[in-house]
Design a protein around this motif. Structure first.
Motif, PDB file in Angstrom:
ATOM      1  N   PHE A   1      21.900  70.028  -2.297  1.00  9.79           N
ATOM      2  CA  PHE A   1      23.009  69.389  -1.529  1.00  9.79           C
ATOM      3  C   PHE A   1      22.510  69.046  -0.007  1.00  9.79           C
ATOM      4  O   PHE A   1      22.743  67.864   0.515  1.00  9.79           O
ATOM      5  CB  PHE A   1      24.037  70.373  -1.374  1.00  9.79           C
ATOM      6  N   ALA A   2      21.700  69.973   0.481  1.00  3.97           N
ATOM      7  CA  ALA A   2      21.188  69.783   1.913  1.00  3.97           C
ATOM      8  C   ALA A   2      20.279  68.375   1.877  1.00  3.97           C
ATOM      9  O   ALA A   2      20.392  67.763   2.850  1.00  3.97           O
ATOM     10  CB  ALA A   2      20.299  71.031   2.388  1.00  3.97           C
ATOM     11  N   ALA A   3      19.568  68.362   1.055  1.00  7.84           N
ATOM     12  CA  ALA A   3      18.547  67.089   0.818  1.00  7.84           C
ATOM     13  C   ALA A   3      19.439  65.821   0.648  1.00  7.84           C
ATOM     14  O   ALA A   3      19.101  64.910   1.297  1.00  7.84           O
ATOM     15  CB  ALA A   3      17.516  67.136  -0.543  1.00  7.84           C
ATOM     16  N   MET A   4      20.540  65.660   0.034  1.00 12.09           N
ATOM     17  CA  MET A   4      21.412  64.809  -0.218  1.00 12.09           C
ATOM     18  C   MET A   4      22.014  64.274   1.231  1.00 12.09           C
ATOM     19  O   MET A   4      22.234  63.132   1.182  1.00 12.09           O
ATOM     20  CB  MET A   4      22.180  64.872  -1.351  1.00 12.09           C
ATOM     21  N   LEU A   5      22.503  65.394   1.703  1.00 14.44           N
ATOM     22  CA  LEU A   5      23.195  65.023   2.913  1.00 14.44           C
ATOM     23  C   LEU A   5      22.140  64.641   3.919  1.00 14.44           C
ATOM     24  O   LEU A   5      22.455  63.618   4.835  1.00 14.44           O
ATOM     25  CB  LEU A   5      23.641  66.538   3.675  1.00 14.44           C
ATOM     26  N   LEU A   6      20.949  65.048   4.015  1.00 12.02           N
ATOM     27  CA  LEU A   6      19.878  64.473   5.011  1.00 12.02           C
ATOM     28  C   LEU A   6      19.374  63.046   4.653  1.00 12.02           C
ATOM     29  O   LEU A   6      19.352  62.305   5.581  1.00 12.02           O
ATOM     30  CB  LEU A   6      18.536  65.484   4.980  1.00 12.02           C
ATOM     31  N   GLN A   7      19.414  62.923   3.228  1.00 12.42           N
ATOM     32  CA  GLN A   7      19.239  61.514   2.760  1.00 12.42           C
ATOM     33  C   GLN A   7      20.144  60.506   3.228  1.00 12.42           C
ATOM     34  O   GLN A   7      19.788  59.437   3.911  1.00 12.42           O
ATOM     35  CB  GLN A   7      18.825  61.289   1.318  1.00 12.42           C
ATOM     36  N   GLY A   8      21.619  61.051   3.112  1.00 12.90           N
ATOM     37  CA  GLY A   8      22.541  60.189   3.515  1.00 12.90           C
ATOM     38  C   GLY A   8      22.448  59.848   5.172  1.00 12.90           C
ATOM     39  O   GLY A   8      22.817  58.816   5.600  1.00 12.90           O
ATOM     40  N   LEU A   9      22.450  60.857   5.744  1.00 15.64           N
ATOM     41  CA  LEU A   9      22.329  60.745   7.422  1.00 15.64           C
ATOM     42  C   LEU A   9      21.293  59.637   7.666  1.00 15.64           C
ATOM     43  O   LEU A   9      21.254  58.997   8.553  1.00 15.64           O
ATOM     44  CB  LEU A   9      22.015  61.831   8.035  1.00 15.64           C
ATOM     45  N   ILE A  10      20.063  59.539   7.020  1.00 17.67           N
ATOM     46  CA  ILE A  10      18.910  58.916   7.619  1.00 17.67           C
ATOM     47  C   ILE A  10      19.069  57.450   7.128  1.00 17.67           C
ATOM     48  O   ILE A  10      18.748  56.424   7.642  1.00 17.67           O
ATOM     49  CB  ILE A  10      17.554  59.483   6.987  1.00 17.67           C
ATOM     50  N   THR A  11      19.618  57.377   5.510  1.00 21.01           N
ATOM     51  CA  THR A  11      19.613  55.944   4.918  1.00 21.01           C
ATOM     52  C   THR A  11      20.931  55.370   5.453  1.00 21.01           C
ATOM     53  O   THR A  11      21.274  54.022   4.989  1.00 21.01           O
ATOM     54  CB  THR A  11      19.495  56.102   3.487  1.00 21.01           C
ATOM     55  N   ASN A  12      21.936  55.851   6.013  1.00 26.68           N
ATOM     56  CA  ASN A  12      23.223  55.165   6.143  1.00 26.68           C
ATOM     57  C   ASN A  12      22.962  54.123   7.167  1.00 26.68           C
ATOM     58  O   ASN A  12      23.032  54.680   8.304  1.00 26.68           O
ATOM     59  CB  ASN A  12      24.227  55.980   6.454  1.00 26.68           C
ATOM     60  N   PRO A  13      23.306  52.955   6.734  1.00 31.94           N
ATOM     61  CA  PRO A  13      23.101  51.802   7.824  1.00 31.94           C
ATOM     62  C   PRO A  13      24.037  51.951   8.775  1.00 31.94           C
ATOM     63  O   PRO A  13      24.022  51.117   9.943  1.00 31.94           O
ATOM     64  CB  PRO A  13      23.209  50.559   7.104  1.00 31.94           C
ATOM     65  N   ARG A  14      25.194  52.379   8.593  1.00 37.86           N
ATOM     66  CA  ARG A  14      26.351  52.445   9.600  1.00 37.86           C
ATOM     67  C   ARG A  14      26.008  53.388  10.762  1.00 37.86           C
ATOM     68  O   ARG A  14      26.554  53.292  11.845  1.00 37.86           O
ATOM     69  CB  ARG A  14      27.656  53.005   9.155  1.00 37.86           C
ATOM     70  N   PHE A  15      25.204  54.146  10.616  1.00 37.13           N
ATOM     71  CA  PHE A  15      24.495  55.044  12.016  1.00 37.13           C
ATOM     72  C   PHE A  15      23.963  54.447  12.949  1.00 37.13           C
ATOM     73  O   PHE A  15      23.771  54.654  14.099  1.00 37.13           O
ATOM     74  CB  PHE A  15      23.859  56.346  11.414  1.00 37.13           C
ATOM     75  N   GLU A  16      23.187  53.004  12.567  1.00 37.08           N
ATOM     76  CA  GLU A  16      22.418  52.344  13.478  1.00 37.08           C
ATOM     77  C   GLU A  16      21.338  53.071  14.080  1.00 37.08           C
ATOM     78  O   GLU A  16      21.534  53.156  15.331  1.00 37.08           O
ATOM     79  CB  GLU A  16      23.363  51.504  14.240  1.00 37.08           C
ATOM     80  N   TRP A  17      20.717  53.755  13.382  1.00 39.68           N
ATOM     81  CA  TRP A  17      19.635  54.710  14.094  1.00 39.68           C
ATOM     82  C   TRP A  17      18.786  53.908  15.124  1.00 39.68           C
ATOM     83  O   TRP A  17      18.318  54.364  16.162  1.00 39.68           O
ATOM     84  CB  TRP A  17      18.926  55.416  13.213  1.00 39.68           C
ATOM     85  N   ASN A  18      18.488  52.509  14.795  1.00 37.88           N
ATOM     86  CA  ASN A  18      17.647  51.758  15.611  1.00 37.88           C
ATOM     87  C   ASN A  18      18.441  51.424  17.138  1.00 37.88           C
ATOM     88  O   ASN A  18      17.768  51.540  18.150  1.00 37.88           O
ATOM     89  CB  ASN A  18      17.466  50.337  15.200  1.00 37.88           C
TER      90      ASN A  18
END
Length: 296
Positions: free
Chosen positions: A1-18
């Motif tokens: 579950f923690a890995a899925m949550l981390l993946q969602g945070l990183i790959t979610n384009p809505r966060f616009e990490w750039n």
């Protein structure tokens, strides 16, 4: 579950990490961090000094000192820190000048403008320090009472005075109890600095009174309350709802951009009112002409 949550945070384009990384080390963000740390350190240093004085007063044999200390702790612990910050922000409006003289007479030896003393930064650390001192005073008092009374009795037997006993015997032993919760209070103060936005209400009212010297104190205070409760002001002093403020770019209440947006909004409002009055006068003239023709 923690890995899925981390993946969602990183790959979610809505966060616009750039975009996040682009502005993470922006000069405005770094300046905000600097002032946050500066407010925290100054407030805690002053609060610790006041807390030690208050704790010693609470343990004094003088009933007046005990009463003053008790009232201070009761008042500042029972009043929301946000309310205290609003008061210090409005201090220059409520008390325009600070002076020393003979009470109930016009004789004044020395005075100074409150705006030059209680600036926004000074009001912020002053409000935070006075509030924090009330909480730290109870921590210091608990540490003093935790010291074995035999230590004080032994020091008295050696002929030491009460002040020397407190300074040389009691306080050093109480530090092992005082320091850990003081560290927790330091972290809490770091978070509480976010509330200094309340001081902005007072500075905004102060600037409005400077632009309009004839404004009354009660109307200035009303405009300050609009800011305290989340409203914004036009450049002419009229209150603006939060929705309209957001549409006009007034969401940020501080900084050069906010002042420019407020001035532009005020100009647009006055321009719209002038056009409305001109159109209204034109309609009245046209109606008079039509009525004159029909009478003929």
């Amino acid at each position: 579950f923690a890995a899925m949550l981390l993946q969602g945070l990183i790959t979610n384009p809505r966060f616009e990490w750039n975009v996040v990384w682009k502005y993470l080390f922006n000069e405005n963000v770094l300046e905000g961090i600097k002032y946050t740390l500066l407010l925290t350190v100054i407030s805690m240093v002053i609060a610790i000094i006041l807390a030690v004085i208050l704790a010693v007063m609470r343990k004094s044999i003088n009933p007046v000192l005990r009463g003053v200390s008790w009232f201070y702790i009761w008042f500042f612990r029972g009043t929301p820190v946000y309310t205290q910050l609003v008061f210090w922000g409005l201090f220059a409006v409520l008390v325009p000048r600070i002076g020393v003289g003979i009470p109930f007479t016009s004789i004044e030896f020395w005075s100074i403008d409150s705006q030059s003393v209680i600036t926004a930064f000074n009001a912020a650390w002053l409000g935070l320090a006075l509030n924090e001192a009330a909480y730290l005073a109870e921590i210091v008092r608990a540490g003093l009472e935790a010291v074995d009374p035999g230590q004080t009795e032994a020091a008295k037997a050696l002929g030491m005075k009460r002040s020397m006993i407190m300074r040389r015997v009691v306080l050093p032993q109480a530090m092992r109890i005082i320091i850990p919760p003081t560290g927790n209070e330091f972290i809490g103060m770091l978070k509480t600095t976010s509330l200094v936005n309340a001081v902005h209400a007072g500075t905004a009212v102060r600037h409005h009174r400077n632009r309009n010297p004839t404004v009354q104190a009660d109307s200035a205070a009303d405009r300050g309350l609009h800011l305290v409760f989340g409203d914004h002001l036009h450049s002419d002093g009229a209150a603006v709802s939060s929705g309209e403020a957001f549409r006009q770019g007034l969401r940020c209440t501080t900084g050069r951009r906010a002042r420019q947006a407020a001035a532009a909004a005020g100009q647009n409002r006055r321009r719209t009112e002038r056009r409305y009055h001109q159109a209204e006068r034109g309609n009245v003239r046209g109606h008079d002409r039509v009525r004159g023709v029909s009478n003929d």
